[in-house]
Design a protein around this motif. Structure first.
Motif, PDB file in Angstrom:
ATOM      1  N   ALA A 193      14.177  -4.507  -2.961  1.00 18.07           N
ATOM      2  CA  ALA A 193      13.740  -3.040  -2.983  1.00 18.07           C
ATOM      3  C   ALA A 193      12.322  -3.084  -2.451  1.00 18.07           C
ATOM      4  N   THR A 194      12.198  -2.293  -1.370  1.00 17.51           N
ATOM      5  CA  THR A 194      10.940  -2.296  -0.657  1.00 17.51           C
ATOM      6  C   THR A 194      10.551  -0.780  -0.556  1.00 17.51           C
ATOM      7  N   SER A 195       9.560  -0.375  -0.780  1.00 19.24           N
ATOM      8  CA  SER A 195       9.115   0.887  -1.016  1.00 19.24           C
ATOM      9  C   SER A 195       8.370   1.790   0.271  1.00 19.24           C
ATOM     10  N   ALA A 196       8.702   2.850   0.465  1.00 22.06           N
ATOM     11  CA  ALA A 196       7.742   3.810   1.086  1.00 22.06           C
ATOM     12  C   ALA A 196       7.390   4.831   0.339  1.00 22.06           C
ATOM     13  N   TYR A 197       6.134   4.654  -0.180  1.00 19.58           N
ATOM     14  CA  TYR A 197       5.447   5.269  -1.486  1.00 19.58           C
ATOM     15  C   TYR A 197       4.275   5.854  -1.056  1.00 19.58           C
ATOM     16  N   PRO A 198       4.428   7.194  -1.801  1.00 11.95           N
ATOM     17  CA  PRO A 198       3.526   8.135  -1.683  1.00 11.95           C
ATOM     18  C   PRO A 198       2.443   8.057  -2.856  1.00 11.95           C
ATOM     19  N   ALA A 205       9.600 -13.035  10.829  1.00 12.58           N
ATOM     20  CA  ALA A 205      10.910 -13.636  10.390  1.00 12.58           C
ATOM     21  C   ALA A 205      11.487 -14.602  11.657  1.00 12.58           C
ATOM     22  N   LEU A 206      11.404 -14.294  12.803  1.00 13.96           N
ATOM     23  CA  LEU A 206      12.060 -15.096  13.836  1.00 13.96           C
ATOM     24  C   LEU A 206      11.472 -16.592  13.914  1.00 13.96           C
ATOM     25  N   GLU A 207      10.069 -16.624  13.932  1.00  9.90           N
ATOM     26  CA  GLU A 207       9.431 -17.895  14.034  1.00  9.90           C
ATOM     27  C   GLU A 207       9.668 -18.716  12.776  1.00  9.90           C
ATOM     28  N   GLY A 208       9.416 -18.073  11.517  1.00  9.00           N
ATOM     29  CA  GLY A 208       9.459 -18.707  10.258  1.00  9.00           C
ATOM     30  C   GLY A 208      11.097 -18.878   9.776  1.00  9.00           C
ATOM     31  N   GLN A 209      12.043 -18.264  10.274  1.00 10.93           N
ATOM     32  CA  GLN A 209      13.338 -18.384   9.818  1.00 10.93           C
ATOM     33  C   GLN A 209      13.469 -18.083   8.401  1.00 10.93           C
ATOM     34  N   CYS A 210      12.727 -16.651   8.107  1.00 14.60           N
ATOM     35  CA  CYS A 210      12.669 -16.457   6.820  1.00 14.60           C
ATOM     36  C   CYS A 210      12.918 -15.087   6.666  1.00 14.60           C
ATOM     37  N   VAL A 211      13.111 -14.076   5.617  1.00  7.65           N
ATOM     38  CA  VAL A 211      13.291 -12.528   5.468  1.00  7.65           C
ATOM     39  C   VAL A 211      11.794 -12.184   5.344  1.00  7.65           C
ATOM     40  N   ALA A 212      11.642 -11.122   6.097  1.00  7.85           N
ATOM     41  CA  ALA A 212      10.187 -10.445   5.975  1.00  7.85           C
ATOM     42  C   ALA A 212      10.550  -9.124   5.292  1.00  7.85           C
ATOM     43  N   VAL A 213       9.599  -8.730   4.338  1.00  8.44           N
ATOM     44  CA  VAL A 213       9.782  -7.324   3.776  1.00  8.44           C
ATOM     45  C   VAL A 213       8.579  -6.497   3.855  1.00  8.44           C
ATOM     46  N   GLN A 214       8.639  -5.373   4.714  1.00  9.40           N
ATOM     47  CA  GLN A 214       7.522  -4.469   4.738  1.00  9.40           C
ATOM     48  C   GLN A 214       7.685  -3.297   4.010  1.00  9.40           C
ATOM     49  N   SER A 215       6.574  -3.042   3.335  1.00 11.22           N
ATOM     50  CA  SER A 215       6.665  -1.771   2.428  1.00 11.22           C
ATOM     51  C   SER A 215       5.495  -0.947   3.264  1.00 11.22           C
ATOM     52  N   ALA A 216       5.460   0.389   2.910  1.00 15.39           N
ATOM     53  CA  ALA A 216       4.460   1.241   3.527  1.00 15.39           C
ATOM     54  C   ALA A 216       3.949   2.389   2.583  1.00 15.39           C
ATOM     55  N   THR A 217       2.764   3.043   2.713  1.00 11.08           N
ATOM     56  CA  THR A 217       2.328   3.973   2.017  1.00 11.08           C
ATOM     57  C   THR A 217       3.062   5.213   3.103  1.00 11.08           C
ATOM     58  N   VAL A 218       3.240   6.432   2.396  1.00 13.93           N
ATOM     59  CA  VAL A 218       3.802   7.557   3.184  1.00 13.93           C
ATOM     60  C   VAL A 218       3.070   8.802   2.722  1.00 13.93           C
ATOM     61  N   GLY A 219       2.783   9.971   3.639  1.00 16.21           N
ATOM     62  CA  GLY A 219       2.121  11.171   2.855  1.00 16.21           C
ATOM     63  C   GLY A 219       0.681  11.117   3.132  1.00 16.21           C
ATOM     64  N   ALA A 220       0.033  11.993   2.269  1.00 19.15           N
ATOM     65  CA  ALA A 220      -1.321  12.068   2.381  1.00 19.15           C
ATOM     66  C   ALA A 220      -1.886  12.136   1.054  1.00 19.15           C
ATOM     67  N   ARG A 275      13.715   5.315   6.306  1.00 25.21           N
ATOM     68  CA  ARG A 275      13.804   6.389   7.481  1.00 25.21           C
ATOM     69  C   ARG A 275      12.056   6.720   7.498  1.00 25.21           C
ATOM     70  N   LEU A 276      11.504   6.766   8.650  1.00 22.91           N
ATOM     71  CA  LEU A 276       9.979   7.077   8.715  1.00 22.91           C
ATOM     72  C   LEU A 276       9.688   8.094   7.912  1.00 22.91           C
ATOM     73  N   ASP A 277       8.538   7.851   7.190  1.00 22.55           N
ATOM     74  CA  ASP A 277       7.688   8.987   6.375  1.00 22.55           C
ATOM     75  C   ASP A 277       8.625   9.384   5.196  1.00 22.55           C
ATOM     76  N   GLN A 278       9.827   8.855   4.785  1.00 21.58           N
ATOM     77  CA  GLN A 278      10.784   9.516   3.876  1.00 21.58           C
ATOM     78  C   GLN A 278      10.441   8.641   2.426  1.00 21.58           C
ATOM     79  N   PRO A 279      10.092   9.198   1.615  1.00 20.41           N
ATOM     80  CA  PRO A 279       9.760   8.449   0.272  1.00 20.41           C
ATOM     81  C   PRO A 279      11.051   7.778  -0.206  1.00 20.41           C
ATOM     82  N   GLY A 280      10.761   6.825  -0.852  1.00 26.14           N
ATOM     83  CA  GLY A 280      11.849   5.845  -1.506  1.00 26.14           C
ATOM     84  C   GLY A 280      11.991   4.525  -1.307  1.00 26.14           C
ATOM     85  N   TRP A 281      13.010   4.073  -1.758  1.00 25.00           N
ATOM     86  CA  TRP A 281      13.312   2.566  -1.853  1.00 25.00           C
ATOM     87  C   TRP A 281      14.093   2.288  -0.616  1.00 25.00           C
ATOM     88  N   THR A 282      14.242   1.132   0.018  1.00 27.12           N
ATOM     89  CA  THR A 282      15.285   0.355   0.839  1.00 27.12           C
ATOM     90  C   THR A 282      15.724  -0.915   0.353  1.00 27.12           C
TER      91      THR A 282
END
Length: 296
Positions: A4-9, A196-211, A245-252
């Protein structure tokens, strides 16, 4: 393993209890979906210092010092939740005083449900961090052997430098990010997919959203969670395992089979990781020649 990776406010809170309640709601939500690895974003750890009425601080040094004072307590909340819900958590990073050097670094702490901890500091600071903050680069990289596989961390901008990832062979590469607009988010997303391509691994991006008003580290945030593999055998034609979804808080969320990664690598059509060193021979023989008319 379910990730579970977050878009977190990042929010201000009236009390410490409110802050703990928010974190528990987020962890419980992911755990109830069966997630075993939860990833919070860069600078989300500063939320532990946003208690009480929103107020200004001596910017941005004052904010860093406030975060330093609160980060340890915030990490302890994450550690309790990791134990209570039986999950691994990458807590949101934030300014932390390094015990050995005394310098303030941007540190992300990795927590296991049995109480073990590890950390990764940001290695390469952005121009804004160099110009405006008291942060110093961290020293050294770490790869963590866990019950979920080998996990490494590159914080935001660090993911854009392929030699750092090359030094961290892993099954899962966590990329907590904090970007103030779609272009910055896209840079980190592209970097994650490339790693992910270079290392043949899984890359997981999380992000802050909102202000987050008044806090210069988090005043504007844009991004989304994403989970990426190499576009090759076992990962589909795009390599995109899950996209928030861009700028939508929640878990992916995405399910990956860590035990099967060696088989995926063996069946891959290409192997950038295996052939990496061949680049070194290529760049030793760069020829600069004028264009010439060639006989047909």
């Amino acid at each position: 393993m379910k990730i579970a990776t977050s878009a977190y406010p990042v929010d201000w809170h009236a009390s410490w209890a409110d802050y703990e309640e928010k974190l528990e709601l987020w962890v419980a939500m992911a755990a109830q979906q069966g997630a075993e690895l939860l990833v919070f974003p860069e600078y989300a750890g500063m939320e532990a210092s946003l208690i009480g009425e929103p107020h200004d601080a001596a910017q941005p040094d004052g904010w860093a010092l406030s975060a330093v004072a609160a980060m340890a307590d915030g990490i302890n909340v994450h550690a309790r939740l990791a134990a209570d819900y039986g999950v691994h958590i990458l807590a949101g990073s934030g300014p932390t005083r390094d015990f050995d050097s005394g310098k303030i670094v941007n540190r992300a702490t990795f927590l296991s449900p049995d109480g073990r901890r590890g950390f990764q500091d940001k290695q390469i600071l952005t121009p804004w961090e160099r110009r405006e903050t008291p942060l110093s680069p961290g020293r050294g990289l770490s790869a963590f052997d866990t019950d979920l596989g080998r996990i490494s961390i590159l914080i935001c901008y660090d993911s854009e430098f392929p030699l750092l990832a090359r030094a961290l062979p892993c099954d899962v590469l966590l990329i907590p990010s904090c970007t103030d607009g779609p272009a910055g988010y896209t840079r980190v997303r592209v970097a994650g997919r490339a790693r992910a391509l270079e290392g043949q691994c899984v890359a997981v991006q999380s992000a802050t959203v909102g202000a987050t008003p008044l806090c210069p580290y988090l005043d504007e945030n844009s991004g989304a969670g994403g989970i990426f593999g190499p576009p090759d055998s076992g990962f589909g034609t795009s390599g995109i395992l899950a996209d928030g979804r861009l700028d939508q808080p929640g878990w992916t969320y995405a399910e990956i089979e860590v035990d099967e990664l060696p088989d995926y690598r063996g069946a891959a059509q290409v192997s950038v990781s295996e052939h990496w060193d061949e680049q070194l021979d290529c760049i030793q023989n760069i020829n600069h020649r004028p264009l010439a008319v060639m006989k047909s």
